[in-house]
Design a protein around this motif. Structure first.
Motif, short mmCIF file in Angstrom:
data_model
loop_
_atom_site.label_atom_id
_atom_site.label_comp_id
_atom_site.label_asym_id
_atom_site.label_seq_id
_atom_site.Cartn_x
_atom_site.Cartn_y
_atom_site.Cartn_z
N ALA A 345 -59.34 -2.98 -26.72
CA ALA A 345 -58.74 -3.02 -28.06
C ALA A 345 -58.96 -4.37 -28.73
O ALA A 345 -59.30 -4.43 -29.93
CB ALA A 345 -57.25 -2.70 -27.97
N ALA A 346 -58.77 -5.45 -27.99
CA ALA A 346 -58.94 -6.77 -28.60
C ALA A 346 -60.39 -7.00 -29.02
O ALA A 346 -60.65 -7.54 -30.11
CB ALA A 346 -58.51 -7.85 -27.61
N ALA A 347 -61.31 -6.57 -28.19
CA ALA A 347 -62.73 -6.73 -28.52
C ALA A 347 -63.12 -5.87 -29.72
O ALA A 347 -63.88 -6.31 -30.59
CB ALA A 347 -63.60 -6.39 -27.31
N ARG A 348 -62.60 -4.67 -29.77
CA ARG A 348 -62.92 -3.80 -30.90
C ARG A 348 -62.43 -4.41 -32.21
O ARG A 348 -63.12 -4.35 -33.24
CB ARG A 348 -62.31 -2.40 -30.69
CG ARG A 348 -62.88 -1.65 -29.50
CD ARG A 348 -62.53 -0.17 -29.56
NE ARG A 348 -61.11 0.10 -29.64
CZ ARG A 348 -60.30 0.23 -28.60
NH1 ARG A 348 -60.79 0.06 -27.36
NH2 ARG A 348 -59.02 0.52 -28.75
N GLN A 349 -61.26 -4.99 -32.17
CA GLN A 349 -60.71 -5.60 -33.38
C GLN A 349 -61.54 -6.81 -33.80
O GLN A 349 -61.86 -6.99 -34.99
CB GLN A 349 -59.26 -6.01 -33.14
CG GLN A 349 -58.60 -6.61 -34.37
CD GLN A 349 -57.11 -6.90 -34.14
OE1 GLN A 349 -56.59 -6.67 -33.06
NE2 GLN A 349 -56.45 -7.42 -35.16
N SER A 350 -61.92 -7.63 -32.83
CA SER A 350 -62.66 -8.85 -33.18
C SER A 350 -64.08 -8.55 -33.63
O SER A 350 -64.67 -9.32 -34.38
CB SER A 350 -62.68 -9.80 -31.98
OG SER A 350 -63.45 -9.28 -30.92
N CYS A 351 -64.63 -7.41 -33.20
CA CYS A 351 -66.01 -7.05 -33.57
C CYS A 351 -66.09 -6.20 -34.83
O CYS A 351 -67.20 -5.94 -35.33
CB CYS A 351 -66.67 -6.29 -32.42
SG CYS A 351 -67.06 -7.29 -30.98
N ALA A 352 -64.97 -5.74 -35.35
CA ALA A 352 -64.98 -4.76 -36.44
C ALA A 352 -65.72 -5.27 -37.67
O ALA A 352 -66.52 -4.54 -38.29
CB ALA A 352 -63.56 -4.36 -36.80
N SER A 353 -65.48 -6.51 -38.06
CA SER A 353 -66.13 -7.05 -39.25
C SER A 353 -67.64 -7.12 -39.07
O SER A 353 -68.41 -6.75 -39.97
CB SER A 353 -65.58 -8.44 -39.57
OG SER A 353 -66.29 -9.05 -40.62
N LEU A 354 -68.07 -7.57 -37.90
CA LEU A 354 -69.50 -7.67 -37.65
C LEU A 354 -70.13 -6.29 -37.54
O LEU A 354 -71.23 -6.05 -38.04
CB LEU A 354 -69.72 -8.47 -36.36
CG LEU A 354 -71.11 -9.07 -36.14
CD1 LEU A 354 -71.51 -9.99 -37.29
CD2 LEU A 354 -71.15 -9.82 -34.81
N ALA A 355 -69.44 -5.35 -36.89
CA ALA A 355 -69.96 -3.99 -36.76
C ALA A 355 -70.16 -3.33 -38.12
O ALA A 355 -71.07 -2.51 -38.31
CB ALA A 355 -69.02 -3.15 -35.89
N ALA A 356 -69.32 -3.68 -39.08
CA ALA A 356 -69.44 -3.11 -40.42
C ALA A 356 -70.71 -3.56 -41.13
O ALA A 356 -71.13 -2.95 -42.12
CB ALA A 356 -68.21 -3.48 -41.25
N ARG A 357 -71.33 -4.63 -40.63
CA ARG A 357 -72.57 -5.12 -41.24
C ARG A 357 -73.82 -4.52 -40.59
O ARG A 357 -74.94 -4.86 -40.96
CB ARG A 357 -72.63 -6.65 -41.11
CG ARG A 357 -71.62 -7.38 -41.97
CD ARG A 357 -71.60 -8.88 -41.66
NE ARG A 357 -70.32 -9.28 -41.08
CZ ARG A 357 -70.10 -10.46 -40.54
NH1 ARG A 357 -71.06 -11.36 -40.50
NH2 ARG A 357 -68.90 -10.75 -40.04
N VAL A 358 -73.64 -3.61 -39.65
CA VAL A 358 -74.77 -3.01 -38.94
C VAL A 358 -75.31 -1.82 -39.71
O VAL A 358 -74.56 -0.94 -40.14
CB VAL A 358 -74.36 -2.58 -37.51
CG1 VAL A 358 -75.52 -1.86 -36.82
CG2 VAL A 358 -73.92 -3.78 -36.70
N ARG A 359 -76.62 -1.76 -39.87
CA ARG A 359 -77.31 -0.61 -40.45
C ARG A 359 -78.31 -0.10 -39.41
O ARG A 359 -79.04 -0.90 -38.81
CB ARG A 359 -78.05 -1.01 -41.74
CG ARG A 359 -77.17 -1.66 -42.79
CD ARG A 359 -76.18 -0.66 -43.38
NE ARG A 359 -75.33 -1.30 -44.40
CZ ARG A 359 -74.13 -1.80 -44.13
NH1 ARG A 359 -73.65 -1.77 -42.88
NH2 ARG A 359 -73.40 -2.37 -45.09
#
Length: 446
Positions: A345-359
């Protein structure tokens, strides 16, 4: 038990497959490779206890009052197979898109252990089982994989073939075993919509189905010889672009077990080229003193099957994260190691912003190279206009980029410790020494 060898076999792909497998020579190096893959599968099964699905499975196992000292083989094969496939760190054969270890090793172990089979007999059965599952898998065609989970549908052929070896079935009886195993082929991808636990059931059922089919064949229970190519058979029912010739193609090739990949990271294998490339880019960013905030977009180039299974921009569980190209790309850029914690859960939260930039996109050569090669590319576009990219022709752990023996042992030790075994060395040594062992070591699933 009835002797089926006197009954004339009807010509079939299954009969030819049995003959092909049983004619292949087994060298000491093949047995050594089979021991390493056995170690990987057993470690995954024991580590699978330490997970939410694993705890559910163990509650079910104990509630049924199963004796840990002498469990019924088919039920034990189901449990070991289901546990093995939970953490997403079990092996994968690329050309067939089958995870053979989580099906074949549990079936072989469940049959060999109570019979006191030698380690060499067990390892030979593992080689036979990998060969059957993957050769059928290479023939199903890409359209099958869009709806059907190949491990679930092709796996029963492998567990039945391993059982046929350990039970000493005649060629005719082995054909009946594979026929009835194939008639139980099932397993749909629908569970991905909700992240349900069904994928683990797939591996367990595939292991159990082959054990039942092999044991029944030993008593004279017959099955359809033309289960693959028949008018109402497997290919006709579930494989619109099947390639039946692939079942018997290159009969003199090395054992398919040595063409099987070992996973270094606990996520869907389709994400691994992306993880490997993104990890390289992380090192380059760190070396240049560039922070993650400087990344504007992340472009992941891959093949269609990876997108079909792993296009998941938003993840809400560990399991969804393991099937997300977006999250795994972000995790590999964010963390020094993509381990179990990288999906929490902690990793998912911290990666969410960066994951949103993935195409993500399907691009050659990755698209046309699949499934022979599972590769891809990651390109970063930075705020200052700089572009950085890294690509992989094959994923780490593939035969072209294999894990070394020590890396495999280290991985197994990590998994066994994750499963609660504080000193994994004795079990590791026992499994790696199976080729010269008169019996299998004890495993506790209580």
């Amino acid at each position: 038990m009835n002797d089926l060898s006197s009954r004339p076999a009807r010509s079939s792909l299954t009969a030819d497959l049995v003959g092909l497998i049983r004619r292949k020579p087994v060298a000491p190096a093949d047995l050594e490779a089979a021991a390493l893959f056995t170690l990987d599968a057993v470690a995954n099964s024991l580590a699978g206890h330490n997970s939410e699905p694993g705890r559910v499975l163990m509650d079910w196992w104990r509630a049924r009052g199963v004796s840990n000292t002498a469990p019924e083989p088919a039920r034990l094969a189901f449990l070991m197979g289901a546990l093995c496939h939970i953490l997403e760190t079990d092996d994968l054969h690329r050309e067939s898109v089958v995870h053979p270890g989580c099906v074949v090793v549990p079936a072989a172990w469940a049959l060999a252990a109570p019979r006191g089979a030698s380690g060499q007999a067990f390892l030979t059965a593992v080689l036979h089982g990998f060969e059957a599952a993957t050769r059928v898998g290479m023939a199903v065609g890409p359209a099958h994989y869009r709806i059907w989970h190949n491990t679930a549908t092709c796996g029963p052929f492998g567990s039945a073939m391993a059982g046929a070896s350990l039970l000493g079935l005649s060629d005719e009886a082995a054909v009946h075993a594979l026929g009835n195993a194939g008639s139980q082929s099932a397993g749909l991808w629908q569970f991905l919509e909700t992240g349900a636990m069904t994928k683990h059931l797939h591996a367990g059922h595939a292991a159990e189905a082959g054990v039942n089919a092999a044991e029944l064949a030993a008593f004279g229970f017959t099955g359809p010889p033309q289960i693959l190519e028949g008018e109402k058979g497997f290919f006709r029912a579930a494989c619109p672009d099947a390639d039946p010739a692939a079942v018997l193609r290159t009969p003199d090739a090395p054992w398919q077990l040595v063409r099987t990949s070992i996973k270094p990271w606990p996520s869907c294998r389709h994400t691994h080229p992306t993880i490997d490339a993104a990890a390289e880019l992380r090192r380059r960013l760190l070396a240049d003193g560039i922070g993650l905030d400087a990344i504007e977009t992340i472009e992941v180039s891959t093949y269609a099957a990876a997108i079909d299974v792993c296009d998941r921009p938003v993840v809400q569980s560990d399991y969804e994260a393991k099937f997300s190209l977006q999250h795994t790309a972000a995790a590999a850029l964010s963390f020094p190691e993509v381990d179990f914690a990288a999906f929490g859960a902690a990793a998912r939260q911290s990666c969410a912003s960066l994951a949103a930039r993935v195409r993500i996109e399907t691009v050659d050569p990755w698209a046309s190279a699949y499934p022979v090669h599972w590769g891809g590319k990651v390109r970063l576009r930075l705020a200052n206009g700089t572009e950085l990219e890294a690509e992989r022709t094959d994923a780490k752990g593939d035969p072209e980029a294999p894990l070394g023996r020590e890396e495999m042992v280290e991985k197994a030790a990590m998994l066994l410790r994750h499963g609660g075994i504080e000193n994994p060395a004795p079990l590791i040594d026992a499994i790696l020494g199976l080729a010269a062992s008169p019996a299998l070591p004890d495993l506790a699933f209580g």
